[in-house]
Scaffold this motif. Structure first.
Motif, PDB file in Angstrom:
ATOM      1  N   LEU A 163      39.908  75.457  12.204  1.00 35.94           N
ATOM      2  CA  LEU A 163      38.933  74.559  11.586  1.00 35.94           C
ATOM      3  C   LEU A 163      39.051  73.136  12.133  1.00 35.94           C
ATOM      4  CD1 LEU A 163      39.127  75.730   7.841  1.00 35.94           C
ATOM      5  CD2 LEU A 163      37.494  76.410   9.607  1.00 35.94           C
ATOM      6  N   GLY A 164      39.858  72.957  13.187  1.00 37.93           N
ATOM      7  CA  GLY A 164      39.924  71.661  13.846  1.00 37.93           C
ATOM      8  C   GLY A 164      40.577  70.570  13.017  1.00 37.93           C
ATOM      9  N   SER A 165      41.660  70.886  12.320  1.00 35.30           N
ATOM     10  CA  SER A 165      42.346  69.865  11.521  1.00 35.30           C
ATOM     11  C   SER A 165      43.076  68.850  12.378  1.00 35.30           C
ATOM     12  CB  SER A 165      43.351  70.531  10.575  1.00 35.30           C
ATOM     13  OG  SER A 165      44.481  70.995  11.316  1.00 35.30           O
ATOM     14  N   ASN A 174      45.528  75.594   7.850  1.00 37.92           N
ATOM     15  CA  ASN A 174      44.492  76.599   7.654  1.00 37.92           C
ATOM     16  C   ASN A 174      44.946  77.999   8.042  1.00 37.92           C
ATOM     17  OD1 ASN A 174      42.554  74.565   6.886  1.00 37.92           O
ATOM     18  ND2 ASN A 174      42.425  74.011   9.067  1.00 37.92           N
ATOM     19  N   TYR A 284      40.692  62.675  15.987  1.00 37.53           N
ATOM     20  CA  TYR A 284      41.486  63.441  15.023  1.00 37.53           C
ATOM     21  C   TYR A 284      40.655  64.478  14.269  1.00 37.53           C
ATOM     22  CZ  TYR A 284      39.938  59.483  12.061  1.00 37.53           C
ATOM     23  OH  TYR A 284      39.215  58.515  11.429  1.00 37.53           O
ATOM     24  N   TYR A 285      39.418  64.677  14.682  1.00 36.79           N
ATOM     25  CA  TYR A 285      38.654  65.850  14.235  1.00 36.79           C
ATOM     26  C   TYR A 285      38.591  66.807  15.414  1.00 36.79           C
ATOM     27  CZ  TYR A 285      36.986  62.746  10.507  1.00 36.79           C
ATOM     28  OH  TYR A 285      36.915  61.870   9.448  1.00 36.79           O
ATOM     29  N   GLY A 286      38.906  68.076  15.178  1.00 39.12           N
ATOM     30  CA  GLY A 286      38.881  69.031  16.281  1.00 39.12           C
ATOM     31  C   GLY A 286      40.281  69.299  16.820  1.00 39.12           C
TER      32      GLY A 286
ATOM     33  N   TYR B 117      42.570  56.115  10.229  1.00 33.96           N
ATOM     34  CA  TYR B 117      42.989  57.479  10.537  1.00 33.96           C
ATOM     35  C   TYR B 117      42.696  58.319   9.306  1.00 33.96           C
ATOM     36  CZ  TYR B 117      46.066  61.445  11.619  1.00 33.96           C
ATOM     37  OH  TYR B 117      46.565  62.701  11.858  1.00 33.96           O
ATOM     38  N   ARG B 118      41.713  59.185   9.402  1.00 32.52           N
ATOM     39  CA  ARG B 118      41.250  59.944   8.230  1.00 32.52           C
ATOM     40  C   ARG B 118      41.068  61.412   8.589  1.00 32.52           C
ATOM     41  NH1 ARG B 118      38.006  55.317   8.744  1.00 32.52           N
ATOM     42  NH2 ARG B 118      38.567  53.706   7.237  1.00 32.52           N
ATOM     43  N   PRO B 119      42.162  62.136   8.828  1.00 39.29           N
ATOM     44  CA  PRO B 119      42.021  63.538   9.225  1.00 39.29           C
ATOM     45  C   PRO B 119      41.505  64.384   8.078  1.00 39.29           C
ATOM     46  CG  PRO B 119      44.310  63.047   8.762  1.00 39.29           C
ATOM     47  CD  PRO B 119      43.566  61.744   8.658  1.00 39.29           C
ATOM     48  N   SER B 120      41.043  65.568   8.422  1.00 37.81           N
ATOM     49  CA  SER B 120      40.561  66.516   7.419  1.00 37.81           C
ATOM     50  C   SER B 120      41.041  67.897   7.814  1.00 37.81           C
ATOM     51  CB  SER B 120      39.033  66.491   7.377  1.00 37.81           C
ATOM     52  OG  SER B 120      38.540  67.625   6.695  1.00 37.81           O
ATOM     53  N   HIS B 121      41.390  68.694   6.824  1.00 37.95           N
ATOM     54  CA  HIS B 121      41.772  70.073   7.137  1.00 37.95           C
ATOM     55  C   HIS B 121      40.604  70.818   7.795  1.00 37.95           C
ATOM     56  CE1 HIS B 121      45.440  70.345   4.191  1.00 37.95           C
ATOM     57  NE2 HIS B 121      45.486  69.309   5.001  1.00 37.95           N
ATOM     58  N   ASP B 122      39.390  70.381   7.502  1.00 31.82           N
ATOM     59  CA  ASP B 122      38.208  70.975   8.146  1.00 31.82           C
ATOM     60  C   ASP B 122      37.593  69.946   9.094  1.00 31.82           C
ATOM     61  OD1 ASP B 122      35.089  72.531   6.990  1.00 31.82           O
ATOM     62  OD2 ASP B 122      36.081  72.447   8.957  1.00 31.82           O
ATOM     63  N   GLY B 123      38.364  69.588  10.107  1.00 37.15           N
ATOM     64  CA  GLY B 123      37.911  68.577  11.052  1.00 37.15           C
ATOM     65  C   GLY B 123      36.669  68.982  11.817  1.00 37.15           C
ATOM     66  N   ASN B 124      36.494  70.272  12.055  1.00 34.48           N
ATOM     67  CA  ASN B 124      35.343  70.709  12.860  1.00 34.48           C
ATOM     68  C   ASN B 124      34.016  70.399  12.179  1.00 34.48           C
ATOM     69  OD1 ASN B 124      36.795  71.572  15.037  1.00 34.48           O
ATOM     70  ND2 ASN B 124      36.661  73.756  14.554  1.00 34.48           N
ATOM     71  N   LEU B 126      33.322  67.859  10.340  1.00 38.92           N
ATOM     72  CA  LEU B 126      33.058  66.437  10.580  1.00 38.92           C
ATOM     73  C   LEU B 126      32.783  66.178  12.062  1.00 38.92           C
ATOM     74  CD1 LEU B 126      35.830  65.296   8.142  1.00 38.92           C
ATOM     75  CD2 LEU B 126      33.396  64.856   7.863  1.00 38.92           C
ATOM     76  N   LEU B 127      33.430  66.927  12.926  1.00 36.82           N
ATOM     77  CA  LEU B 127      33.181  66.798  14.357  1.00 36.82           C
ATOM     78  C   LEU B 127      31.742  67.169  14.679  1.00 36.82           C
ATOM     79  CD1 LEU B 127      34.189  66.468  17.315  1.00 36.82           C
ATOM     80  CD2 LEU B 127      34.865  68.879  17.232  1.00 36.82           C
ATOM     81  N   HIS B 128      31.278  68.258  14.136  1.00 36.48           N
ATOM     82  CA  HIS B 128      29.929  68.723  14.426  1.00 36.48           C
ATOM     83  C   HIS B 128      28.869  67.802  13.821  1.00 36.48           C
ATOM     84  CE1 HIS B 128      31.810  72.991  14.708  1.00 36.48           C
ATOM     85  NE2 HIS B 128      32.003  72.302  15.806  1.00 36.48           N
ATOM     86  N   ARG B 130      28.983  64.591  13.819  1.00 37.77           N
ATOM     87  CA  ARG B 130      28.883  63.320  14.542  1.00 37.77           C
ATOM     88  C   ARG B 130      27.755  63.373  15.596  1.00 37.77           C
ATOM     89  NH1 ARG B 130      33.448  59.797  14.191  1.00 37.77           N
ATOM     90  NH2 ARG B 130      34.032  59.906  11.991  1.00 37.77           N
TER      91      ARG B 130
END
Lengths: 497, 130
Positions: A163-165, A174, A284-286, B117-124, B126-128, B130
């Motif tokens: 999930l790109g954490s 995850n 830091y996303y992906g 710096y604001r990571p997320s367990h579901d970064g993808n 948020l990536l998508h 952008r």
């Protein structure tokens, strides 16, 4: 002291130990008893929080800050059910044939190693990420390398449902990273292997181990109650990693008959550079590590990799302090990062020893060629950053904290060879290799090409300490392939007995 | 930690924002540092104490006063000298001291937000987006 008895005991549950456990597990249905003794804890799913300091404490030896004897290099290695496969980034490469040729181990053939490596690529769901899942930090590196004419490749990654954490190095929150804790160990346990966590082996005597089980206060309870144990085994496989495997064997008195024990330690010494962009980028996303550049591996002995680290790790890896350091740190959403790794030579003086208390001590001195490689790698990385559009670059060996874009023609002067000062600059390693190297004779090696310790037919080694030289790529798949060979030889020994 | 005051004086030059931390945040920072030191051998804590003593009193030879009574610029000069000291052992000692300061400041739960710096367990996701 409680006694336990097994046919086979495996010490360590990472890429080596986990693989051996899974490959030998079918023997359980024939009535053999097999145990894995793992020093670290098995975390509960909810304990994978992604919080930097907390996860470093739980998953790494010395919280990721194990220092070499002279304190100039930091070694980061895991301690957990799954070993370092829980905390590494998941890049999965097979060793090139020319590297194996340089290893020059009689009885270790490229075709055999490749076949076994591919088995684990398949088993661990290794694949290339979809382009839509590649963030700016990675894409900018790729595009800049291409523009500069540098060879750049995408890393295959061992993930399922990523999930790109970007928190891979803190344990995937995850459950997407297919380390031995997700693949090989559960399969081994399903077939009847006993895994004992929180269990540290202090010594191996003649087919007898001394171990201590503790309660670290987190993770699932160990299969055994806290206390001291004596464990008897017909066969012992040591897979505690390139620091702890040689240390264990040294504590067990094998150094006298094996003069190479602990020696020829290699580490791919690495450091981080940061390029600052004028606007926020996705970093830091992906997934953090999508590309590598091996354009300079043969000519200059270094690799470049994309990376993205966390606040504390980033801070300690920047040279300098004060206002300039703080200004850069405040721009974490505008940072592009590159990890440079030097392909270091195997030297007898770089070695693992133990102190009076039996604790491992790693003595490592950067070779001149390694220092030159790191400096050249910093210069090349700086060019990559500016080609990517960064407005300024922090190179740890730079004359000043920042190199501005207007100074890009002066990179070589601004990153001088004498700028790399051990102790001042943070040099790290997560690729720990050697110490129980394979070879033909006991005078200059510890095991044969099948991981059998010279002169000790019941004792094997199955981890990165087998490497006679550095692997020149991430070592994890090669460790699994070698562990597969060790398991095969153990099965033959069992069958003969 | 012995010599907590001198450690904080150094830490405030390493991470100037430390000086602006409130009492609770400062306590959190020190707790992180103490937790790390407690896990290390006694030798490490002795060496840290020795280094802090050196940092405190060596400037008196040149500037006539201890570290904590120097101007910020002179404090920075002392630390910059240590960072590039001729002896690798001193350079490594200062790097270790800096690392503790960084741990105390950037290791706090509140720190990431302040540095974007604001990571997320579901970064993808948020990536998508952008």
């Amino acid at each position: 002291m409680p006694d336990r008895s097994f046919d086979i005991v495996i010490i360590g549950s990472g890429a080596g130990g986990g693989t051996v456990a899974k490959e030998l597990a079918p023997l359980c249905k024939d009535g053999l008893t097999i145990a894995v003794l793992e020093w670290g804890a098995r975390l509960k799913e909810e304990e994978y929080t992604g919080r930097e300091v907390e996860m470093a404490d739980r998953l790494y030896v010395d919280s990721g800050g194990f220092l070499t004897h002279d304190r100039t290099m930091t070694l980061a290695f895991g301690r957990a059910y799954g070993g370092s496969t829980v905390v590494y980034t998941g890049t999965s490469l097979t060793m090139p044939e020319k590297t194996l040729a340089r290893w020059n181990v009689e009885g270790l053939a490229y075709d055999d190693l490749l076949r076994r490596s591919r088995k684990y690529l398949d088993e661990n769901s290794v694949h290339l990420l979809d382009p839509a899942d590649i963030n700016d930090n990675n894409r900018l590196f790729h595009d800049a390398c291409r523009a500069l004419g540098y060879r750049v490749e995408q890393f295959p990654i061992n993930v399922r449902g990523c999930l790109g954490s970007s928190l891979c190095n803190l344990g995937c929150p995850n459950a997407a990273k297919m380390g031995t804790h997700r693949v090989q160990l559960p399969e081994a346990e399903r077939q009847g292997v006993t895994v004992v966590t929180n269990c540290r082996v202090s010594r191996i005597d003649d087919r007898t181990l001394r171990a201590t089980v503790t309660d670290p206060g987190f993770g699932l309870p160990s299969a055994w109650a806290p206390g001291e144990y004596r464990i008897r085994a017909k066969i012992v496989v040591v897979a505690a990693g390139a620091v702890n495997s040689p240390a264990l064997l040294l504590r067990s008195g094998l150094g006298r008959r094996l003069p190479a024990l602990g020696r020829y330690f290699t580490a791919h010494p690495a450091l981080i550079l940061v390029g600052e962009h004028p606007r926020p980028i996705t970093n830091y996303y992906g997934h953090p590590k999508s590309y590598y550049c091996d354009h300079f591996a043969e000519s200059d002995g270094f690799l470049l990799e994309t990376c993205m680290y966390f606040p504390f790790v980033t801070a300690k890896n920047l040279a300098g302090f004060g206002a300039a350091h703080s200004r850069l740190m405040a721009a974490m959403d505008r940072m592009q990062m590159i990890l440079v790794l030097a392909l270091d030579p195997a030297e007898a003086g770089n070695r693992v020893t133990v102190d009076g208390g039996g604790h491992p001590v790693v003595r490592y001195t950067l070779a001149d060629q390694t220092r030159r490689a790191l400096v050249k790698a910093m210069r090349v990385s700086s060019r990559v950053f500016f080609a990517a559009g960064a407005t300024r670059v922090h190179a740890p060996a730079g004359r000043r904290f920042f190199i501005e874009a207007a100074e890009r023609d002066q990179i070589d002067e601004l990153i001088p060879f004498d700028g790399l000062k051990p102790g001042k600059i943070s040099i790290t390693s997560a690729h720990l290799m050697g110490g129980c190297r394979m070879g033909a004779t006991s005078s200059d090696s510890v095991t044969n090409a099948w991981g059998e310790v010279h002169g000790v037919p019941w004792l094997f080694v199955a981890d990165g300490s087998l490497f006679p030289r550095c692997s020149e790529i991430n070592p994890y798949v090669t460790i699994m392939a070698l562990a597969d060979r060790v398991a095969e030889r153990v099965r033959e020994r069992i069958a003969q007995a | 930690m012995k010599q907590q005051a001198i450690f904080l004086a150094v830490a405030e030059r390493v991470v100037p924002e430390m000086a602006g931390l409130g009492r609770r945040a400062r306590a959190d920072a020190l707790a992180l540092v103490e937790h790390q030191l407690a896990a290390r051998p006694e030798r490490v804590r002795r060496e840290l104490a020795l280094l802090l003593t050196l940092i405190r009193w060596a400037p008196a030879i040149r500037y006539g006063r201890p570290f904590e009574r120097l101007s910020p610029d002179r404090q920075d000069a002392v630390l910059a000298w240590l960072q590039d000291a001729p002896a690798a052992k001193l350079r490594a000692g200062f790097w270790g001291l800096k690392t503790l300061a960084f741990l105390g400041y950037y290791g706090r739960a509140e720190a990431p937000e302040t540095i974007n710096y604001r990571p997320s367990h579901d970064g993808n996701t948020l990536l998508h987006a952008r």
